[in-house]
Write a protein that holds these residues in place. Structure first.
Motif, PDB file in Angstrom:
ATOM      1  N   LEU A   1       0.845  -1.196   0.000  1.00 15.77           N
ATOM      2  CA  LEU A   1       0.000   0.000   0.000  1.00 15.77           C
ATOM      3  C   LEU A   1       0.878   1.244   0.000  1.00 15.77           C
ATOM      4  CD1 LEU A   1      -2.774   1.398   0.393  1.00 15.77           C
ATOM      5  CD2 LEU A   1      -2.428   1.108   2.861  1.00 15.77           C
TER       6      LEU A   1
ATOM      7  N   ALA B   1      -6.541  -5.197 -12.818  1.00 19.80           N
ATOM      8  CA  ALA B   1      -7.352  -4.462 -11.861  1.00 19.80           C
ATOM      9  C   ALA B   1      -8.706  -5.151 -11.729  1.00 19.80           C
ATOM     10  CB  ALA B   1      -7.529  -3.020 -12.316  1.00 19.80           C
TER      11      ALA B   1
ATOM     12  N   THR C   1      -3.670   0.801  -9.106  1.00 18.92           N
ATOM     13  CA  THR C   1      -4.057  -0.267  -8.183  1.00 18.92           C
ATOM     14  C   THR C   1      -4.466  -1.517  -8.956  1.00 18.92           C
ATOM     15  OG1 THR C   1      -4.778   1.262  -6.460  1.00 18.92           O
ATOM     16  CG2 THR C   1      -5.720  -0.960  -6.418  1.00 18.92           C
TER      17      THR C   1
ATOM     18  N   GLN D   1      -0.215  -7.712  -4.813  1.00 17.32           N
ATOM     19  CA  GLN D   1      -1.163  -6.605  -4.793  1.00 17.32           C
ATOM     20  C   GLN D   1      -0.427  -5.280  -4.630  1.00 17.32           C
ATOM     21  OE1 GLN D   1      -4.717  -6.639  -5.052  1.00 17.32           O
ATOM     22  NE2 GLN D   1      -4.447  -4.421  -5.170  1.00 17.32           N
TER      23      GLN D   1
ATOM     24  N   THR E   1      -1.645  -1.369  -4.077  1.00 18.82           N
ATOM     25  CA  THR E   1      -2.790  -0.502  -3.807  1.00 18.82           C
ATOM     26  C   THR E   1      -2.290   0.926  -3.609  1.00 18.82           C
ATOM     27  OG1 THR E   1      -3.982  -2.310  -2.743  1.00 18.82           O
ATOM     28  CG2 THR E   1      -4.776  -0.070  -2.328  1.00 18.82           C
TER      29      THR E   1
ATOM     30  N   SER F   1      -3.464   4.639  -2.661  1.00 20.41           N
ATOM     31  CA  SER F   1      -4.550   5.415  -2.049  1.00 20.41           C
ATOM     32  C   SER F   1      -4.459   6.878  -2.475  1.00 20.41           C
ATOM     33  CB  SER F   1      -4.481   5.299  -0.533  1.00 20.41           C
ATOM     34  OG  SER F   1      -3.275   5.872  -0.054  1.00 20.41           O
TER      35      SER F   1
END
Length: 119
Positions: free
Chosen positions: A11, A40, A91, A114, A116, A118
């Motif tokens: 993240l 995605a 993402t 993954q 991600t 933000s």
């Protein structure tokens, strides 16, 4: 057989950076081009970057050009994806892939990681 093991990801806030690694083992001498793909949610898997065996030729999807850099270290049997200026639309689950010498398809895939971003 060739095994690809990915690391990195996670993240990050928009504008940040991440580096993905993909280490190959097994019959690595059959490997040629390597690539990074991403998928995605609700979208098809897309090729975002690829590199030839020597590293002299690279390709980037327009949406990542100038922000992502693919590289490889054949001594370590590893390919990298440096991702800068990340955007929420980056993402996705990212996959590395390897093609065999003389074969125009990617036969070997990493497990996926993954990423991600933000806002």
């Amino acid at each position: 057989q060739v095994q690809l093991v990915q690391s990195g990801g996670g993240l990050v806030q928009a504008g940040g950076s991440l580096r993905l690694s993909c280490a190959a083992s097994g019959r690595t001498f059959v490997m040629d081009a390597m690539a990074w793909f991403r998928q995605a949610p609700g979208k098809e898997r897309e090729s975002i970057a690829r590199i030839n065996w020597s590293g002299s030729s690279t390709y980037y999807l327009d949406s990542v050009k100038g922000r992502f850099t693919i590289s490889r270290d054949n001594a370590k049997n590893t390919v990298y994806l440096q991702m800068n200026s990340l955007k929420p639309e980056d993402t996705a689950v990212y996959y590395c892939a390897a093609a065999q010498l003389g074969v125009v398809r990617y036969d070997y895939w990493g497990q996926g990681t993954q990423v991600t971003v933000s806002s």
